[in-house]
Design a protein around this motif. Structure first.
Motif, PDB file in Angstrom:
ATOM      1  N   VAL A   6       0.841  -1.196   0.000  1.00 33.70           N
ATOM      2  CA  VAL A   6       0.000   0.000   0.000  1.00 33.70           C
ATOM      3  C   VAL A   6       0.881   1.254   0.000  1.00 33.70           C
ATOM      4  O   VAL A   6       0.571   2.237  -0.669  1.00 33.70           O
ATOM      5  CB  VAL A   6      -0.983  -0.006   1.192  1.00 33.70           C
ATOM      6  CG1 VAL A   6      -1.777   1.297   1.251  1.00 33.70           C
ATOM      7  CG2 VAL A   6      -1.946  -1.192   1.077  1.00 33.70           C
ATOM      8  N   GLU A  16      -7.680   5.917  -4.911  1.00 41.07           N
ATOM      9  CA  GLU A  16      -7.073   4.741  -4.275  1.00 41.07           C
ATOM     10  C   GLU A  16      -7.455   3.443  -4.993  1.00 41.07           C
ATOM     11  O   GLU A  16      -7.906   2.480  -4.386  1.00 41.07           O
ATOM     12  CB  GLU A  16      -7.507   4.655  -2.805  1.00 41.07           C
ATOM     13  CG  GLU A  16      -7.295   5.927  -2.003  1.00 41.07           C
ATOM     14  CD  GLU A  16      -8.548   6.797  -1.912  1.00 41.07           C
ATOM     15  OE1 GLU A  16      -9.413   6.719  -2.822  1.00 41.07           O
ATOM     16  OE2 GLU A  16      -8.670   7.554  -0.950  1.00 41.07           O
ATOM     17  N   THR A  19      -4.906   0.426  -4.488  1.00 41.29           N
ATOM     18  CA  THR A  19      -5.059   0.048  -3.085  1.00 41.29           C
ATOM     19  C   THR A  19      -6.330  -0.776  -2.898  1.00 41.29           C
ATOM     20  O   THR A  19      -6.312  -1.823  -2.248  1.00 41.29           O
ATOM     21  CB  THR A  19      -5.104   1.312  -2.201  1.00 41.29           C
ATOM     22  OG1 THR A  19      -3.899   2.057  -2.402  1.00 41.29           O
ATOM     23  CG2 THR A  19      -5.262   0.963  -0.737  1.00 41.29           C
ATOM     24  N   TYR A  22      -6.004  -4.307  -4.556  1.00 37.79           N
ATOM     25  CA  TYR A  22      -5.071  -5.149  -3.810  1.00 37.79           C
ATOM     26  C   TYR A  22      -5.703  -5.672  -2.518  1.00 37.79           C
ATOM     27  O   TYR A  22      -5.697  -6.882  -2.242  1.00 37.79           O
ATOM     28  CB  TYR A  22      -3.797  -4.355  -3.517  1.00 37.79           C
ATOM     29  CG  TYR A  22      -2.816  -5.079  -2.636  1.00 37.79           C
ATOM     30  CD1 TYR A  22      -2.097  -6.171  -3.097  1.00 37.79           C
ATOM     31  CD2 TYR A  22      -2.605  -4.663  -1.328  1.00 37.79           C
ATOM     32  CE1 TYR A  22      -1.193  -6.842  -2.285  1.00 37.79           C
ATOM     33  CE2 TYR A  22      -1.703  -5.319  -0.507  1.00 37.79           C
ATOM     34  CZ  TYR A  22      -1.000  -6.406  -0.985  1.00 37.79           C
ATOM     35  OH  TYR A  22      -0.115  -7.065  -0.176  1.00 37.79           O
ATOM     36  N   LEU A  23      -6.268  -4.766  -1.712  1.00 35.89           N
ATOM     37  CA  LEU A  23      -6.815  -5.169  -0.411  1.00 35.89           C
ATOM     38  C   LEU A  23      -8.075  -6.024  -0.554  1.00 35.89           C
ATOM     39  O   LEU A  23      -8.240  -7.013   0.167  1.00 35.89           O
ATOM     40  CB  LEU A  23      -7.092  -3.934   0.448  1.00 35.89           C
ATOM     41  CG  LEU A  23      -5.860  -3.099   0.833  1.00 35.89           C
ATOM     42  CD1 LEU A  23      -6.283  -1.854   1.601  1.00 35.89           C
ATOM     43  CD2 LEU A  23      -4.865  -3.930   1.641  1.00 35.89           C
ATOM     44  N   VAL A  63      -6.979   5.053   4.074  1.00 38.72           N
ATOM     45  CA  VAL A  63      -6.112   4.444   3.065  1.00 38.72           C
ATOM     46  C   VAL A  63      -5.488   5.442   2.095  1.00 38.72           C
ATOM     47  O   VAL A  63      -4.639   5.061   1.292  1.00 38.72           O
ATOM     48  CB  VAL A  63      -6.864   3.376   2.227  1.00 38.72           C
ATOM     49  CG1 VAL A  63      -7.274   2.200   3.085  1.00 38.72           C
ATOM     50  CG2 VAL A  63      -8.050   3.963   1.495  1.00 38.72           C
ATOM     51  N   HIS A  88       2.614   8.275   1.889  1.00 36.11           N
ATOM     52  CA  HIS A  88       1.923   7.860   3.109  1.00 36.11           C
ATOM     53  C   HIS A  88       2.668   8.356   4.342  1.00 36.11           C
ATOM     54  O   HIS A  88       3.144   7.590   5.151  1.00 36.11           O
ATOM     55  CB  HIS A  88       1.764   6.349   3.135  1.00 36.11           C
ATOM     56  CG  HIS A  88       0.670   5.860   2.245  1.00 36.11           C
ATOM     57  ND1 HIS A  88      -0.659   6.055   2.541  1.00 36.11           N
ATOM     58  CD2 HIS A  88       0.694   5.215   1.063  1.00 36.11           C
ATOM     59  CE1 HIS A  88      -1.405   5.537   1.579  1.00 36.11           C
ATOM     60  NE2 HIS A  88      -0.597   5.020   0.665  1.00 36.11           N
ATOM     61  N   ASN A  93      -0.852   3.815   5.075  1.00 33.55           N
ATOM     62  CA  ASN A  93      -0.532   2.551   4.428  1.00 33.55           C
ATOM     63  C   ASN A  93      -0.569   1.377   5.406  1.00 33.55           C
ATOM     64  O   ASN A  93      -0.606   0.222   4.997  1.00 33.55           O
ATOM     65  CB  ASN A  93       0.856   2.612   3.787  1.00 33.55           C
ATOM     66  CG  ASN A  93       1.945   2.904   4.801  1.00 33.55           C
ATOM     67  OD1 ASN A  93       1.877   3.908   5.514  1.00 33.55           O
ATOM     68  ND2 ASN A  93       2.950   2.063   4.872  1.00 33.55           N
TER      69      ASN A  93
END
Length: 200
Positions: A6, A16, A19, A22-23, A63, A88, A93
């Motif tokens: 992140v 984002e 992000t 991915y999450l 985030v 970040h 992150n």
């Protein structure tokens, strides 16, 4: 690995996308149902997992990367990776990776011991732009939730409850309009929008 990944995306508020992908992929792989585009925000999402009827606990953390905070990790002085780029610098992150690890551990305990209830994960999208949370509340994302546990990474291992002690802000947009004039023959007729901005 999640924290570093992140960190590497460094996406500012409402952008984002990597992000999110991915999450949510990690959560989906672990049995969570994903809903994207929550509250009309393209990068907002929820991830839910249920073990039957019971309390609903929502877990969240911010985030978004912050503009101008590109930073080489592990270096105490200001040293941007890309000068002027987002980054970040406020720990955004680390929060959702922490929440995801906690949710996966909680899911295992709930499953093992037959504890009923539902987990809902959600990101604090565009926290620095004052956007995400207000829209999610407005659109009823937290209706039916019994408790919200939210983390913001700090340097003192502090915990708190209830109304936070921070300051509240309202986002306002100003428009300045000018009027052109001939600078040699009638400058007094002109109205500079830039002068208005500077006075503001």
């Amino acid at each position: 690995e999640m924290v570093d990944s992140v960190f590497s995306f460094q996406e500012p508020g409402f952008q984002e996308f990597r992000t999110m992908e991915y999450l949510t992929a990690i959560l989906e792989k672990n049995g969570f149902k994903i809903e994207k585009g929550v509250a009309g925000i393209p990068t907002a999402w929820t991830a839910t997992w249920s073990n039957g009827e019971g309390p609903v606990v929502a877990l969240g953390s911010d985030v978004d990367g912050l503009l101008g905070l590109s930073q080489v990790p592990g270096v105490p002085q200001l040293k941007p990776i890309v000068p002027g780029a987002p980054g970040h610098g406020e720990g955004h992150n680390a929060g959702m990776p922490l929440i995801i690890a906690a949710a996966l551990a909680t899911k295992d305990v709930m499953t093992k011991h037959g504890i009923k209830g539902k987990l809902m994960l959600w990101p604090g999208v565009a926290e620095e732009l004052l956007g995400g949370k207000a829209y999610m509340v407005r659109d009823g994302v937290f209706n039916g939730v019994d408790a919200v546990l939210f983390t913001h990474v700090g340097n003192n291992l502090q915990t708190s409850w209830g109304q936070p002690m921070g300051t509240g802000m309202v986002s306002v947009e100003y428009t300045f309009k000018g009027e052109s004039a001939h600078s040699a023959s009638a400058p007094w007729r002109g109205r500079s929008a830039l002068d208005g901005v500077e006075l503001m």
